[in-house]
Design a protein around this motif. Structure first.
Motif, PDB file in Angstrom:
ATOM      1  N   ARG A  17      36.900  43.578  19.330  1.00  0.00           N
ATOM      2  CA  ARG A  17      35.648  44.041  19.912  1.00  0.00           C
ATOM      3  C   ARG A  17      34.433  43.283  19.367  1.00  0.00           C
ATOM      4  NH1 ARG A  17      34.386  49.500  21.977  1.00  0.00           N
ATOM      5  NH2 ARG A  17      32.126  49.522  21.954  1.00  0.00           N
ATOM      6  N   SER A  18      34.458  42.955  18.093  1.00  0.00           N
ATOM      7  CA  SER A  18      33.282  42.294  17.512  1.00  0.00           C
ATOM      8  C   SER A  18      33.342  40.761  17.652  1.00  0.00           C
ATOM      9  CB  SER A  18      33.132  42.674  16.041  1.00  0.00           C
ATOM     10  OG  SER A  18      34.328  42.359  15.361  1.00  0.00           O
ATOM     11  N   HIS A  19      34.482  40.230  18.055  1.00  0.00           N
ATOM     12  CA  HIS A  19      34.604  38.768  18.144  1.00  0.00           C
ATOM     13  C   HIS A  19      34.790  38.253  19.569  1.00  0.00           C
ATOM     14  CE1 HIS A  19      35.218  39.184  13.871  1.00  0.00           C
ATOM     15  NE2 HIS A  19      35.153  37.874  13.750  1.00  0.00           N
ATOM     16  N   VAL A  20      35.058  39.161  20.485  1.00  0.00           N
ATOM     17  CA  VAL A  20      35.405  38.721  21.840  1.00  0.00           C
ATOM     18  C   VAL A  20      34.577  39.496  22.862  1.00  0.00           C
ATOM     19  CG1 VAL A  20      37.279  38.647  23.549  1.00  0.00           C
ATOM     20  CG2 VAL A  20      37.765  38.137  21.148  1.00  0.00           C
ATOM     21  N   VAL A  21      34.069  38.775  23.854  1.00  0.00           N
ATOM     22  CA  VAL A  21      33.350  39.424  24.953  1.00  0.00           C
ATOM     23  C   VAL A  21      34.200  39.290  26.214  1.00  0.00           C
ATOM     24  CG1 VAL A  21      31.263  39.406  26.371  1.00  0.00           C
ATOM     25  CG2 VAL A  21      31.129  38.860  23.923  1.00  0.00           C
ATOM     26  N   ARG A  22      34.442  40.418  26.836  1.00  0.00           N
ATOM     27  CA  ARG A  22      35.308  40.443  28.021  1.00  0.00           C
ATOM     28  C   ARG A  22      34.424  40.735  29.230  1.00  0.00           C
ATOM     29  NH1 ARG A  22      39.114  45.791  28.526  1.00  0.00           N
ATOM     30  NH2 ARG A  22      40.566  45.099  30.135  1.00  0.00           N
ATOM     31  N   GLY A  23      34.478  39.892  30.234  1.00  0.00           N
ATOM     32  CA  GLY A  23      33.575  40.077  31.363  1.00  0.00           C
ATOM     33  C   GLY A  23      34.273  39.998  32.716  1.00  0.00           C
ATOM     34  N   GLN A  24      33.594  40.532  33.720  1.00  0.00           N
ATOM     35  CA  GLN A  24      34.105  40.445  35.103  1.00  0.00           C
ATOM     36  C   GLN A  24      32.906  40.258  36.024  1.00  0.00           C
ATOM     37  OE1 GLN A  24      35.308  43.939  37.675  1.00  0.00           O
ATOM     38  NE2 GLN A  24      37.339  43.304  36.949  1.00  0.00           N
ATOM     39  N   TYR A  25      33.035  39.370  36.997  1.00  0.00           N
ATOM     40  CA  TYR A  25      31.864  39.084  37.838  1.00  0.00           C
ATOM     41  C   TYR A  25      31.644  40.132  38.925  1.00  0.00           C
ATOM     42  CZ  TYR A  25      35.044  36.604  41.182  1.00  0.00           C
ATOM     43  OH  TYR A  25      36.043  36.253  42.066  1.00  0.00           O
ATOM     44  N   GLU A  26      30.345  40.364  39.129  1.00  0.00           N
ATOM     45  CA  GLU A  26      29.917  41.216  40.232  1.00  0.00           C
ATOM     46  C   GLU A  26      29.354  40.311  41.325  1.00  0.00           C
ATOM     47  OE1 GLU A  26      27.010  43.659  37.993  1.00  0.00           O
ATOM     48  OE2 GLU A  26      28.085  45.328  38.948  1.00  0.00           O
ATOM     49  N   ALA A  27      28.972  40.917  42.439  1.00  0.00           N
ATOM     50  CA  ALA A  27      28.379  40.107  43.515  1.00  0.00           C
ATOM     51  C   ALA A  27      27.141  39.381  43.005  1.00  0.00           C
ATOM     52  CB  ALA A  27      28.012  41.024  44.673  1.00  0.00           C
ATOM     53  N   GLY A  28      26.817  38.264  43.612  1.00  0.00           N
ATOM     54  CA  GLY A  28      25.616  37.515  43.212  1.00  0.00           C
ATOM     55  C   GLY A  28      25.412  36.336  44.131  1.00  0.00           C
ATOM     56  N   MET A  29      24.540  35.437  43.725  1.00  0.00           N
ATOM     57  CA  MET A  29      24.242  34.254  44.533  1.00  0.00           C
ATOM     58  C   MET A  29      24.677  33.022  43.761  1.00  0.00           C
ATOM     59  SD  MET A  29      22.430  35.207  47.240  1.00  0.00           S
ATOM     60  CE  MET A  29      21.343  33.888  47.746  1.00  0.00           C
ATOM     61  N   PRO A  84      25.373  34.002  48.995  1.00  0.00           N
ATOM     62  CA  PRO A  84      25.874  35.242  48.389  1.00  0.00           C
ATOM     63  C   PRO A  84      27.392  35.193  48.222  1.00  0.00           C
ATOM     64  CG  PRO A  84      25.287  35.600  50.696  1.00  0.00           C
ATOM     65  CD  PRO A  84      24.942  34.175  50.389  1.00  0.00           C
ATOM     66  N   VAL A  85      27.870  35.702  47.102  1.00  0.00           N
ATOM     67  CA  VAL A  85      29.321  35.772  46.908  1.00  0.00           C
ATOM     68  C   VAL A  85      29.693  37.192  46.488  1.00  0.00           C
ATOM     69  CG1 VAL A  85      29.586  33.325  46.269  1.00  0.00           C
ATOM     70  CG2 VAL A  85      29.227  35.008  44.485  1.00  0.00           C
ATOM     71  N   ALA A  86      30.931  37.569  46.826  1.00  0.00           N
ATOM     72  CA  ALA A  86      31.382  38.946  46.560  1.00  0.00           C
ATOM     73  C   ALA A  86      31.716  39.127  45.085  1.00  0.00           C
ATOM     74  CB  ALA A  86      32.621  39.220  47.398  1.00  0.00           C
ATOM     75  N   GLY A  87      31.708  40.379  44.663  1.00  0.00           N
ATOM     76  CA  GLY A  87      32.148  40.709  43.310  1.00  0.00           C
ATOM     77  C   GLY A  87      33.668  40.626  43.216  1.00  0.00           C
ATOM     78  N   TYR A  88      34.179  40.549  41.996  1.00  0.00           N
ATOM     79  CA  TYR A  88      35.621  40.364  41.806  1.00  0.00           C
ATOM     80  C   TYR A  88      36.437  41.464  42.497  1.00  0.00           C
ATOM     81  CZ  TYR A  88      40.144  39.843  39.515  1.00  0.00           C
ATOM     82  OH  TYR A  88      41.483  39.681  39.278  1.00  0.00           O
TER      83      TYR A  88
END
Ligand code: BG6
Length: 487
Positions: free
Chosen positions: A283-295, A300-304
């Motif tokens: 938790r303190s060493h790794v950032v876990r992410g997922q994309y949402e909609a955006g440009m 425009p592109v869809a979220g994951y």
């Protein structure tokens, strides 16, 4: 170069079409293929030799780096191609394949050197290797090699199982595991740059380097690979292999004239020295992410979770940033920040080396001084740049950054697959993933997989077209740093 039969499983697949045939053709045009070679394409579909050759020709016209218009060159190249239908689990088919290969070798008076290239899903690796072994295809009087491409397992245990099974048919020296990042020209240069430049050698340690940042941003999203990607995520798809390979290639300390054994050994040393993560520390060493909609680039592109065939509740990671430390004489105390993500603002793979402040402070206003940076641009453009400080002639007593940029001419640089296939044909495993480092990479990553599985690490959403979640910036900010070139 020794005569070789190139036995290609998955000959009608996408990788063959986009990468393997163009690579073989470019090597042929550049006179880097063996004098005698033949290519036996294998697939489930029935196909005549003529139809197969026509498919290969089409793929060359579309994807080859070198022009594919000279009819004589094309004819000579294609004459080496044969097709054979094969069901990977039917033993009978391997016996027929053996006959075909033996006939060809006899006809062309070739030593039976055989390179088996498995351009198929990883679920078929073990079956094919076992059948090559049992059918006697691998026991001819020449050399044999197996070329496979990641994923090499899904976690530490499955990677070990896979390797144990492959080892029943091929020795470690005969297995060439492709990590296409190792074929990228700039990655292949890192070794030489370090070995042949005293300027770099002298600065290549924790006395001079403040931190290292390794980034692989992608613009693309999950594309049509939902079935695969939703089960692997960024950590398995990019981090465990490509990103850790970049880390190894950057940090190995090689003797002059190093051999592929030296590279293998030194990479293992780096992985052995990587401070292990405990599940609780992820938790303190790794950032876990997922994309949402955006440009992205104005579109425009869809979220994951709105992508086709991705479950709406998917917790899969499309971004990872991590802080790593190598506990050895050279690198102790230097943080390595690594990140990779899909649907980022731009496509760029680069390594940034940030140097420490000088020990002797110079006269003048230090406030506007920037750190020295050495940047390796890996793709899409290849180059090296250096950021230094100089005096600002317009503002007395102030500094301004100066940039020294070198960019490789882009046209006609061999592609990663050309480099790698050439090396595999020569039996040079310098730029392949060896089992030791693959195992140690999985071992390092396993606590992250466990922590994700048990949901010990929050999933941070980030807008498509950005540089990932804010937590990725915070990972560096807590050490007083920031990601360079996020603008
Ligand atoms: C592959 C991954 O190994 O590498 C893909 O499976 C990723 O998800 C690709 O897009 C990136 O490669 P490159 O060469 O475009 O940086």
């Amino acid at each position: 170069m020794e005569a070789t039969t190139f036995v290609l499983f998955g000959a009608t697949g996408d990788l063959a079409k986009r990468k393997i045939y163009p690579a073989l053709y470019n090597l042929f045009v550049d006179q880097k293929m063996p004098q005698s070679f033949s290519v036996i394409g294998l697939g489930r579909r029935e196909l005549s030799d003529e139809a197969f050759r026509a498919n290969v020709e089409r793929s060359l016209r579309e994807f080859s780096r070198r022009e594919a218009h000279d009819p004589v060159v094309m004819k000579n190249f294609l004459s080496a191609f044969r097709y054979n239908v094969l069901d990977v689990s039917r033993k009978e088919d391997y016996r027929k394949l053996r006959q075909l290969i033996e006939q060809q070798e006899e006809k062309l008076r070739m030593v039976p050197n055989r390179l088996f290239y498995l351009s198929v899903g990883p679920e078929f690796f073990e079956t094919i290797a076992a059948n090559i072994h049992e059918s006697g295809l691998g026991s001819a009087n020449g050399w044999k090699r197996l070329v496979i491409e990641k994923p090499f397992g899904h976690d530490l245990q499955s990677a070990r199982d896979l390797n144990a099974n492959l080892s029943k048919a091929f020795t470690e020296d005969e297995i060439f595991r492709i990590d296409h990042y190792l074929g990228k020209p700039m990655v292949q240069k890192l070794e030489v740059l370090q070995q042949s430049n005293p300027v770099l050698q002298a600065l290549w340690d924790n006395r001079h380097i403040a931190n290292v940042q390794i980034t692989a941003n992608e613009i693309v999203g999950v594309e049509e690979r939902a079935g695969y990607y939703d089960h692997v995520g960024a950590v398995r798809d990019m981090f465990q292999n490509h990103m850790l390979q970049l880390l190894m290639m950057l940090t190995i300390q090689l003797p002059n004239n190093s051999t592929s054994e030296d590279v293998r050994f030194k990479k293992k040393l780096v992985m052995d020295s990587l401070e292990p993560l405990q599940k609780e520390d992820v938790r303190s060493h790794v950032v876990r992410g997922q994309y949402e909609a955006g440009m992205i680039q104005g579109k425009p592109v869809a979220g994951y979770t709105s992508e086709p065939n991705i479950p709406a509740a998917s917790q899969n990671d499309t971004f990872i940033a991590a802080k790593l430390q190598i506990d050895d004489y050279f690198w102790r105390g230097v943080p390595f920040y690594i990140r990779t993500g899909k649907r980022m603002k731009d496509k760029s793979t680069r390594i940034v080396i940030e140097f420490k402040e000088p020990i002797m402070q110079s006269k003048g206003t230090d406030d506007n001084k920037t750190p020295n940076l050495l940047v390796f641009e890996i793709s899409p453009n290849e180059g090296i740049s250096l950021q230094l400080n100089t005096r600002d002639p317009l503002h007395k007593g102030e500094f301004k950054p100066m940039h020294i940029d070198f960019h490789e001419r882009e046209d006609n640089v061999p592609e990663a697959y050309e480099n790698l296939i050439f090396d595999a044909l020569h039996g040079d495993s310098t730029f392949f993933a060896h089992w030791d480092e693959v195992e140690l990479s999985w071992q390092w990553v396993q606590p992250i997989l466990d922590a994700y599985e048990e949901n010990l690490v929050p999933l941070h959403l980030y807008e498509a077209g950005t540089y990932g979640p804010a937590e990725s910036d915070a990972l560096l900010a807590q050490d007083g740093y920031h990601w360079w070139f996020d603008d």
